[in-house]
Design a protein around this motif. Structure first.
Motif, PDB file in Angstrom:
ATOM      1  N   PRO A 126       0.805  -1.232   0.000  1.00  0.00           N
ATOM      2  CA  PRO A 126       0.000   0.000   0.000  1.00  0.00           C
ATOM      3  C   PRO A 126       0.841   1.287   0.000  1.00  0.00           C
ATOM      4  N   LEU A 127       2.139   1.187   0.328  1.00  0.00           N
ATOM      5  CA  LEU A 127       2.997   2.388   0.252  1.00  0.00           C
ATOM      6  C   LEU A 127       3.019   2.954  -1.160  1.00  0.00           C
ATOM      7  N   LYS A 128       2.875   2.065  -2.167  1.00  0.00           N
ATOM      8  CA  LYS A 128       2.937   2.499  -3.563  1.00  0.00           C
ATOM      9  C   LYS A 128       1.725   3.351  -3.946  1.00  0.00           C
ATOM     10  N   GLU A 129       0.669   3.275  -3.137  1.00  0.00           N
ATOM     11  CA  GLU A 129      -0.545   4.041  -3.442  1.00  0.00           C
ATOM     12  C   GLU A 129      -0.508   5.453  -2.859  1.00  0.00           C
ATOM     13  N   LEU A 130       0.485   5.745  -2.035  1.00  0.00           N
ATOM     14  CA  LEU A 130       0.579   7.092  -1.451  1.00  0.00           C
ATOM     15  C   LEU A 130       0.923   8.120  -2.531  1.00  0.00           C
ATOM     16  N   ALA A 131       0.531   9.368  -2.289  1.00  0.00           N
ATOM     17  CA  ALA A 131       0.852  10.446  -3.224  1.00  0.00           C
ATOM     18  C   ALA A 131       2.366  10.553  -3.395  1.00  0.00           C
ATOM     19  N   SER A 132       3.098  10.318  -2.323  1.00  0.00           N
ATOM     20  CA  SER A 132       4.558  10.317  -2.328  1.00  0.00           C
ATOM     21  C   SER A 132       4.986   9.899  -0.925  1.00  0.00           C
ATOM     22  N   TYR A 133       6.263   9.633  -0.757  1.00  0.00           N
ATOM     23  CA  TYR A 133       6.780   9.510   0.611  1.00  0.00           C
ATOM     24  C   TYR A 133       8.282   9.725   0.572  1.00  0.00           C
ATOM     25  N   MET A 134       8.818  10.131   1.690  1.00  0.00           N
ATOM     26  CA  MET A 134      10.248  10.401   1.787  1.00  0.00           C
ATOM     27  C   MET A 134      10.817   9.549   2.919  1.00  0.00           C
ATOM     28  N   ILE A 135      12.131   9.362   2.866  1.00  0.00           N
ATOM     29  CA  ILE A 135      12.828   8.725   3.977  1.00  0.00           C
ATOM     30  C   ILE A 135      13.706   9.796   4.631  1.00  0.00           C
ATOM     31  N   ALA A 136      13.685   9.847   5.937  1.00  0.00           N
ATOM     32  CA  ALA A 136      14.568  10.756   6.669  1.00  0.00           C
ATOM     33  C   ALA A 136      15.624   9.927   7.392  1.00  0.00           C
ATOM     34  N   VAL A 137      16.861  10.396   7.339  1.00  0.00           N
ATOM     35  CA  VAL A 137      17.967   9.762   8.051  1.00  0.00           C
ATOM     36  C   VAL A 137      18.497  10.771   9.067  1.00  0.00           C
ATOM     37  N   ASN A 138      18.456  10.378  10.311  1.00  0.00           N
ATOM     38  CA  ASN A 138      18.941  11.253  11.401  1.00  0.00           C
ATOM     39  C   ASN A 138      18.333  12.657  11.309  1.00  0.00           C
ATOM     40  N   ASN A 139      17.023  12.691  11.108  1.00  0.00           N
ATOM     41  CA  ASN A 139      16.248  13.948  11.105  1.00  0.00           C
ATOM     42  C   ASN A 139      16.467  14.842   9.891  1.00  0.00           C
ATOM     43  N   ASN A 140      17.004  14.272   8.798  1.00  0.00           N
ATOM     44  CA  ASN A 140      17.129  15.031   7.549  1.00  0.00           C
ATOM     45  C   ASN A 140      16.560  14.207   6.400  1.00  0.00           C
ATOM     46  N   TYR A 141      15.880  14.888   5.462  1.00  0.00           N
ATOM     47  CA  TYR A 141      15.402  14.192   4.271  1.00  0.00           C
ATOM     48  C   TYR A 141      16.591  13.635   3.512  1.00  0.00           C
ATOM     49  N   THR A 159      23.286   2.210  12.521  1.00  0.00           N
ATOM     50  CA  THR A 159      23.130   3.112  13.672  1.00  0.00           C
ATOM     51  C   THR A 159      22.268   4.338  13.356  1.00  0.00           C
ATOM     52  N   ASP A 160      21.871   4.498  12.070  1.00  0.00           N
ATOM     53  CA  ASP A 160      21.078   5.672  11.690  1.00  0.00           C
ATOM     54  C   ASP A 160      19.656   5.583  12.235  1.00  0.00           C
ATOM     55  N   GLU A 161      19.080   6.758  12.513  1.00  0.00           N
ATOM     56  CA  GLU A 161      17.645   6.797  12.825  1.00  0.00           C
ATOM     57  C   GLU A 161      16.904   7.030  11.502  1.00  0.00           C
ATOM     58  N   ILE A 162      16.119   6.028  11.112  1.00  0.00           N
ATOM     59  CA  ILE A 162      15.444   6.065   9.812  1.00  0.00           C
ATOM     60  C   ILE A 162      13.952   6.265  10.035  1.00  0.00           C
ATOM     61  N   ALA A 163      13.375   7.211   9.321  1.00  0.00           N
ATOM     62  CA  ALA A 163      11.926   7.446   9.453  1.00  0.00           C
ATOM     63  C   ALA A 163      11.265   7.471   8.087  1.00  0.00           C
ATOM     64  N   LEU A 164      10.073   6.911   8.049  1.00  0.00           N
ATOM     65  CA  LEU A 164       9.257   6.909   6.830  1.00  0.00           C
ATOM     66  C   LEU A 164       8.290   8.084   6.936  1.00  0.00           C
ATOM     67  N   ILE A 165       8.427   9.017   5.994  1.00  0.00           N
ATOM     68  CA  ILE A 165       7.682  10.276   6.059  1.00  0.00           C
ATOM     69  C   ILE A 165       6.641  10.306   4.936  1.00  0.00           C
ATOM     70  N   PRO A 166       5.390  10.006   5.227  1.00  0.00           N
ATOM     71  CA  PRO A 166       4.351  10.124   4.191  1.00  0.00           C
ATOM     72  C   PRO A 166       4.059  11.613   3.937  1.00  0.00           C
ATOM     73  N   PRO A 167       3.206  11.936   2.928  1.00  0.00           N
ATOM     74  CA  PRO A 167       2.944  13.349   2.638  1.00  0.00           C
ATOM     75  C   PRO A 167       2.579  14.125   3.904  1.00  0.00           C
ATOM     76  N   VAL A 168       3.261  15.247   4.115  1.00  0.00           N
ATOM     77  CA  VAL A 168       3.027  16.012   5.345  1.00  0.00           C
ATOM     78  C   VAL A 168       1.792  16.898   5.188  1.00  0.00           C
ATOM     79  N   SER A 169       1.189  17.272   6.308  1.00  0.00           N
ATOM     80  CA  SER A 169      -0.052  18.070   6.253  1.00  0.00           C
ATOM     81  C   SER A 169      -0.210  18.902   7.524  1.00  0.00           C
ATOM     82  N   GLY A 170       0.909  19.481   7.968  1.00  0.00           N
ATOM     83  CA  GLY A 170       0.829  20.333   9.154  1.00  0.00           C
ATOM     84  C   GLY A 170       0.259  21.701   8.834  1.00  0.00           C
TER      85      GLY A 170
END
Lengths: 141, 80
Positions: free
Chosen positions: B43-58, B68-79
């Motif tokens: 279902p990730l392929k159905e998202l409008a887009s997504y980014m990966i962040a490594v250690n708090n940077n895109y 040892t990296d902190e890896i985050a999956l960032i779906p489209p943001v909407s703040g």
């Protein structure tokens, strides 16, 4: 954090007075403020509440980057950005941006830049709750 | 190597949790991670887009990942 930038992500209601007090400066001739509020509808559908979730350390870092970019582009002195997390009812305030500058045009332009860029790059997510379900905003095309 | 992915917003729903482990062949980069994620969670392929962040940077697709990296999956943001 840059000494002229104030970033907070809070689970309690945002206080406009705190942002204003933080940016106020005798060398500034104006403060421009943007306040986001929870609207009661989206695309004609009634919204009951919103939920905001943040990737805290990165969201703070990205907001600081945006404030730094604004300071590089316009002669503004101080920037305060406060963002809410958690459940918000219609009318509540998810975001406040206050920008103080010697002259108003820089404050207006920088404030607009901050909110427009925040919506594009800061890792914060909004879930809209309707009578018949909930969706993460902008997730799908 | 095994890495932990932090997931937020709709990505948390798709991955089934806020922290999910994933195994990658070394050396691994962001492109390889995205391929593995999409294989494990189509279902990730159905998202409008997504980014990966490594250690708090895109991160870009070619960036290398360390265990040892902190890896985050960032779906489209909407703040805001």
């Amino acid at each position: 954090m840059h000494p002229n930038i104030n970033i907070e992500i809070l689970s309690a209601p945002l206080e406009l007075a705190n942002c204003l007090a933080w940016v106020q400066s005798p060398t500034c001739g104006g403060i421009d403020v943007f306040i986001g509020t929870v609207r009661n509808a989206t695309k004609g559908k009634q919204v009951e509440k919103l939920e905001f979730e943040a990737y805290l350390p990165m969201a703070i870092a990205e907001m600081e980057k945006i404030a730094m970019q604004a300071m590089e582009q316009w002669p503004v002195e101080k920037i305060s950005i406060h963002h809410r997390t958690g459940i918000l009812a219609v009318g509540e305030i998810p975001v406040i941006i206050a920008v103080a500058a010697a002259h108003r045009s820089a404050a207006f332009e920088a404030c607009r830049y901050v909110i427009d860029t925040l919506k594009k790059t800061v890792p914060i997510w909004k879930k809209e709750f309707f009578a018949d379900g909930a969706v993460w905003v902008a997730a799908h095309p | 190597m095994e890495i932990t992915i932090l997931a937020f917003g709709i990505a948390k729903d798709i991955l089934g949790g806020i922290r999910v482990n994933i195994t990658l062949n070394e050396p691994a980069n962001i492109h390889a991670l995205k391929q593995q994620l999409e294989h494990n969670y189509p279902p990730l392929k159905e998202l409008a887009s997504y980014m990966i962040a490594v250690n708090n940077n895109y991160a870009s697709d070619t960036q290398t990942i360390l265990s040892t990296d902190e890896i985050a999956l960032i779906p489209p943001v909407s703040g805001g």
